[in-house]
Motif scaffolding. Structure first.
Motif, PDB file in Angstrom:
ATOM      1  N   GLY A 148       0.832  -1.209   0.000  1.00  0.00           N
ATOM      2  CA  GLY A 148       0.000   0.000   0.000  1.00  0.00           C
ATOM      3  C   GLY A 148       0.859   1.248   0.000  1.00  0.00           C
ATOM      4  N   ALA A 149       1.909   1.241   0.828  1.00  0.00           N
ATOM      5  CA  ALA A 149       2.748   2.429   0.938  1.00  0.00           C
ATOM      6  C   ALA A 149       3.494   2.688  -0.364  1.00  0.00           C
ATOM      7  N   LEU A 150       3.998   1.622  -0.997  1.00  0.00           N
ATOM      8  CA  LEU A 150       4.720   1.804  -2.264  1.00  0.00           C
ATOM      9  C   LEU A 150       3.782   2.343  -3.337  1.00  0.00           C
ATOM     10  N   THR A 151       2.547   1.805  -3.373  1.00  0.00           N
ATOM     11  CA  THR A 151       1.578   2.271  -4.363  1.00  0.00           C
ATOM     12  C   THR A 151       1.245   3.743  -4.133  1.00  0.00           C
ATOM     13  N   MET A 152       0.958   4.088  -2.884  1.00  0.00           N
ATOM     14  CA  MET A 152       0.647   5.473  -2.548  1.00  0.00           C
ATOM     15  C   MET A 152       1.816   6.401  -2.866  1.00  0.00           C
ATOM     16  N   SER A 153       3.043   5.898  -2.628  1.00  0.00           N
ATOM     17  CA  SER A 153       4.224   6.712  -2.916  1.00  0.00           C
ATOM     18  C   SER A 153       4.296   7.026  -4.402  1.00  0.00           C
ATOM     19  N   LEU A 154       4.017   6.001  -5.232  1.00  0.00           N
ATOM     20  CA  LEU A 154       4.000   6.237  -6.676  1.00  0.00           C
ATOM     21  C   LEU A 154       2.998   7.317  -7.026  1.00  0.00           C
ATOM     22  N   LEU A 155       1.859   7.252  -6.354  1.00  0.00           N
ATOM     23  CA  LEU A 155       0.773   8.185  -6.652  1.00  0.00           C
ATOM     24  C   LEU A 155       1.173   9.628  -6.345  1.00  0.00           C
ATOM     25  N   ILE A 156       1.861   9.830  -5.217  1.00  0.00           N
ATOM     26  CA  ILE A 156       2.135  11.226  -4.829  1.00  0.00           C
ATOM     27  C   ILE A 156       3.528  11.705  -5.241  1.00  0.00           C
ATOM     28  N   LEU A 157       4.381  10.805  -5.716  1.00  0.00           N
ATOM     29  CA  LEU A 157       5.724  11.234  -6.134  1.00  0.00           C
ATOM     30  C   LEU A 157       5.711  12.375  -7.155  1.00  0.00           C
ATOM     31  N   PRO A 158       4.886  12.283  -8.206  1.00  0.00           N
ATOM     32  CA  PRO A 158       4.904  13.384  -9.176  1.00  0.00           C
ATOM     33  C   PRO A 158       4.595  14.738  -8.522  1.00  0.00           C
ATOM     34  N   GLY A 215      -6.387  10.649   2.141  1.00  0.00           N
ATOM     35  CA  GLY A 215      -7.792  10.578   1.742  1.00  0.00           C
ATOM     36  C   GLY A 215      -8.068   9.593   0.621  1.00  0.00           C
ATOM     37  N   GLU A 216      -7.028   9.121  -0.053  1.00  0.00           N
ATOM     38  CA  GLU A 216      -7.232   8.241  -1.205  1.00  0.00           C
ATOM     39  C   GLU A 216      -7.793   6.885  -0.765  1.00  0.00           C
ATOM     40  N   THR A 217      -8.765   6.390  -1.518  1.00  0.00           N
ATOM     41  CA  THR A 217      -9.357   5.107  -1.197  1.00  0.00           C
ATOM     42  C   THR A 217      -9.130   4.095  -2.315  1.00  0.00           C
ATOM     43  N   ALA A 218      -9.340   4.559  -3.550  1.00  0.00           N
ATOM     44  CA  ALA A 218      -9.382   3.636  -4.687  1.00  0.00           C
ATOM     45  C   ALA A 218      -8.150   2.740  -4.802  1.00  0.00           C
ATOM     46  N   ASP A 238       2.358  -6.682   7.440  1.00  0.00           N
ATOM     47  CA  ASP A 238       1.017  -7.080   7.880  1.00  0.00           C
ATOM     48  C   ASP A 238      -0.060  -6.478   6.983  1.00  0.00           C
ATOM     49  N   SER A 239      -1.226  -7.158   6.991  1.00  0.00           N
ATOM     50  CA  SER A 239      -2.351  -6.573   6.273  1.00  0.00           C
ATOM     51  C   SER A 239      -2.960  -5.471   7.134  1.00  0.00           C
ATOM     52  N   PHE A 240      -3.779  -4.649   6.515  1.00  0.00           N
ATOM     53  CA  PHE A 240      -4.163  -3.404   7.191  1.00  0.00           C
ATOM     54  C   PHE A 240      -5.460  -2.865   6.607  1.00  0.00           C
ATOM     55  N   THR A 241      -5.984  -1.857   7.265  1.00  0.00           N
ATOM     56  CA  THR A 241      -7.039  -1.039   6.675  1.00  0.00           C
ATOM     57  C   THR A 241      -6.720   0.413   7.004  1.00  0.00           C
ATOM     58  N   VAL A 242      -7.400   1.337   6.322  1.00  0.00           N
ATOM     59  CA  VAL A 242      -7.149   2.752   6.610  1.00  0.00           C
ATOM     60  C   VAL A 242      -8.479   3.461   6.840  1.00  0.00           C
ATOM     61  N   LEU A 243      -8.409   4.684   7.349  1.00  0.00           N
ATOM     62  CA  LEU A 243      -9.612   5.453   7.693  1.00  0.00           C
ATOM     63  C   LEU A 243     -10.578   5.562   6.516  1.00  0.00           C
ATOM     64  N   SER A 244     -10.012   5.905   5.339  1.00  0.00           N
ATOM     65  CA  SER A 244     -10.909   6.156   4.207  1.00  0.00           C
ATOM     66  C   SER A 244     -11.679   4.891   3.841  1.00  0.00           C
ATOM     67  N   ILE A 245     -11.024   3.739   3.943  1.00  0.00           N
ATOM     68  CA  ILE A 245     -11.714   2.488   3.615  1.00  0.00           C
ATOM     69  C   ILE A 245     -12.780   2.165   4.674  1.00  0.00           C
ATOM     70  N   GLN A 246     -12.427   2.390   5.923  1.00  0.00           N
ATOM     71  CA  GLN A 246     -13.391   2.150   7.001  1.00  0.00           C
ATOM     72  C   GLN A 246     -14.633   3.019   6.810  1.00  0.00           C
ATOM     73  N   ILE A 247     -14.424   4.278   6.467  1.00  0.00           N
ATOM     74  CA  ILE A 247     -15.548   5.187   6.237  1.00  0.00           C
ATOM     75  C   ILE A 247     -16.387   4.695   5.061  1.00  0.00           C
ATOM     76  N   TYR A 248     -15.718   4.360   3.988  1.00  0.00           N
ATOM     77  CA  TYR A 248     -16.378   3.870   2.781  1.00  0.00           C
ATOM     78  C   TYR A 248     -17.222   2.641   3.096  1.00  0.00           C
ATOM     79  N   ASN A 249     -16.642   1.772   3.896  1.00  0.00           N
ATOM     80  CA  ASN A 249     -17.293   0.535   4.270  1.00  0.00           C
ATOM     81  C   ASN A 249     -18.559   0.798   5.093  1.00  0.00           C
ATOM     82  N   TRP A 250     -18.455   1.724   6.032  1.00  0.00           N
ATOM     83  CA  TRP A 250     -19.613   2.043   6.875  1.00  0.00           C
ATOM     84  C   TRP A 250     -20.733   2.712   6.079  1.00  0.00           C
ATOM     85  N   VAL A 251     -20.341   3.599   5.177  1.00  0.00           N
ATOM     86  CA  VAL A 251     -21.347   4.289   4.366  1.00  0.00           C
ATOM     87  C   VAL A 251     -22.125   3.279   3.526  1.00  0.00           C
ATOM     88  N   ALA A 252     -21.441   2.206   3.106  1.00  0.00           N
ATOM     89  CA  ALA A 252     -22.076   1.228   2.226  1.00  0.00           C
ATOM     90  C   ALA A 252     -23.069   0.330   2.957  1.00  0.00           C
TER      91      ALA A 252
END
Lengths: 292, 265
Positions: A148-158, A215-218, A238-252
């Protein structure tokens, strides 16, 4: 007044009127966006405030709304952001320094520049797919924090690279020449003068992009973060979850109580964001004072 | 007067005063376009040499080629040789960092580091491995630059709080802290008021006994006041080079006379 003719006075009145009109328009746009934001926040606070207590923060998610909490998501977010920062800041800032201070300004650097700008506009889900293919599958890191961290890093590196380059560019050439004329190498000049002088600007870019990452979820859903985590991650594998996913999950969920829980989750997310921005402003004002 | 004697001997080419820099047929090209064309002259030890000429004549370019500061300009090529103690500055085995460490520079606009006064002076010697007493070096450099008395009680305040003239003297002190053999000055007074300018000119007189100075200036009176030798450049060419008295009172070339008498430029 005696020194202006009637025609000039009329013209001046018209110009002043136009200036007032434009100022009014700007104020209208500003305040309406603030108002909309205010209404949204107000609504979220009304829904979520009742649920917000220490138990909510200190409990794992649950099937029962009154026992459900945000602990694993909050800790997951902290983990993720720390890892993302640890990966993306050194890589992003070094890249920016290389492109601005060391690389020959030619076709190749132009090409890289255009590509980085394009990457900043790629939808986050695409990074998610990339992360799934490369980190989760190819490097077999699994659905872990580090993927997750590597993916997010790619996303915000630019974004970090672009913001850092802008900040580095605002350092006047005269400072570089001063250092170089004293027999400093390029690296000594960069490390002792260019980097400290551009630090506040770089920090701003870094915090803004980390806020985006929070804030990114996708992409996180794409690489398969869990939606129901009843344990705390102990390490980057370890596997994990984050705030945005938890929120998304509850809204659903269909039950309205979970919607209120989502609102409470949003408040926590906003609080984390505010805390990060406040830190950035504090660091910035402190370093700026040192420079002056 | 020993001063006059040495000038005369230098003029007679007997080399009583050794040359520190020997510029031989130097051309500087920006992307193929010549900014300095086939310039040859000698910069003598412990003398002030002024380079004058109209805007865009290549005088700053020539000055910056003397400590390889032109290396940072994209698309620059330099032809010819500049001998510094018999070593060509542009030969492939010379490290430009070493050149700049020996040949210091003061820029047109004061450019102190956004750090304390003390750190402005100490940084250069620090990175170059100076291992004497830094406090003494800072005091000595600031004294040489006639700034010590004004700043000795606030060495750890930011250099940016100083006035423009003080900042420029700080930049001179910073360059002197490296104990360079040559000090290049690129219009050092153009951003300063007349009083600060007078300060810097007095300072240059003091420094002459220990350093060799090359100064680019727009101000002909300044060149006439402070320099021992003057080079007049126009459109990249060195039109005339000689003792300052001679250049300003009996120039050999018509164009020089027209410039120094203010008929153009």
């Amino acid at each position: 007044m005696a020194f202006s003719s009637e025609r000039e006075k009329l013209n001046l009145r018209k110009r002043h009127a136009r200036a007032r009109g434009f100022a009014f328009l700007c104020a209208l746009v500003t305040w309406s966006s603030v108002l909309i934001l205010g209404i949204l926040l107000f609504q979220v606070c009304i829904d979520g405030f009742g649920w917000l207590d220490w138990e909510f923060i200190n409990s794992f998610p649950s099937r029962f709304p009154d026992r459900a909490g945000i602990k694993s998501a909050l800790v997951g977010t902290m983990w993720l952001i720390s890892l993302v920062a640890a990966i993306s800041i050194p890589v992003g800032v070094s890249t920016a320094l290389y492109l601005e201070e060391f690389a020959a300004k030619g076709r190749l650097s132009k090409l890289i520049e255009v590509n980085i700008a394009n990457l900043a506009g790629v939808p986050s889900i695409v990074y998610g797919i990339l992360g799934l293919a490369v980190f989760v599958r190819y490097f077999a890191l699994g659905r872990s924090l580090i993927s997750g961290a590597l993916t997010m890093s790619l996303l915000i590196l630019p974004i970090i690279i672009i913001a850092s380059r802008e900040a580095i560019r605002t350092v006047p050439m005269s400072i570089r020449y001063a250092a170089l004329s004293l027999g400093a190498t390029r690296w000594q000049t960069t490390w002792a003068h260019v980097l400290p002088a551009s630090f506040p600007g770089i920090m701003t870019g870094v915090i803004l992009s980390l806020s985006r990452a929070i804030g990114e979820t996708a992409p996180i859903i794409m690489i398969g973060a869990l939606t129901f985590v009843a344990f705390l991650p102990a390490g980057p594998m370890d596997s994990f979850t984050v705030l945005s996913i938890q929120i998304y999950n509850w809204v659903a969920r269909p039950q309205p109580e979970f919607h209120d829980l989502a609102a409470a989750g949003i408040i926590v997310l906003l609080a984390v964001l505010l805390l990060m921005n406040a830190t950035a402003i504090y660091i910035r004002s402190k370093t700026e004072r040192r420079l002056k | 007067m020993s001063m006059t004697e040495s000038r005369t001997t230098a003029n007679q080419g007997k080399n009583a005063v050794p040359a520190v820099l020997d510029i031989r047929d130097v051309s500087v090209l920006y992307s193929g376009k010549a900014a300095v064309k086939n310039v040859s002259c000698k910069i003598l030890k412990n003398r002030i040499t002024a380079i004058i000429g109209p805007s865009g004549c290549g005088k700053s370019t020539l000055l910056r080629s003397l400590n390889r500061m032109n290396d940072f300009v994209d698309g620059v090529t330099i032809e010819g040789e500049i001998l510094f103690t018999d070593q060509n500055l542009y030969s492939s085995d010379v490290d430009p960092v070493e050149v700049r460490r020996r040949i210091g520079m003061v820029f047109q606009k004061p450019n102190p580091f956004p750090k304390s006064i003390y750190n402005n002076i100490s940084w250069g010697p620090g990175i170059n491995g100076y291992n004497g007493s830094m406090d003494e070096l800072v005091e000595r450099s600031l004294t040489q630059a006639a700034l010590w008395e004004e700043v000795k009680d606030r060495l750890h305040e930011s250099a940016l709080n100083l006035s423009g003239g003080q900042q420029q003297r700080l930049c001179i002190a910073r360059a002197l802290a490296m104990e360079p053999q040559v000090l290049l000055m690129d219009e050092p007074c153009s951003a300063l008021d007349p009083i600060s300018t007078a300060h810097i000119e007095d300072l240059m007189f003091e420094l002459k006994s220990r350093y060799t100075i090359v100064i680019v200036t727009h101000n002909m009176q300044q060149a006439a006041r402070i320099s021992d030798f003057t080079a007049f450049m126009e459109m990249g060419n060195l039109i005339e080079f000689g003792e300052t008295d001679q250049i300003f009172t009996r120039p050999n070339i018509k164009r020089t006379e027209e410039y120094v008498t203010g008929r153009f430029g």
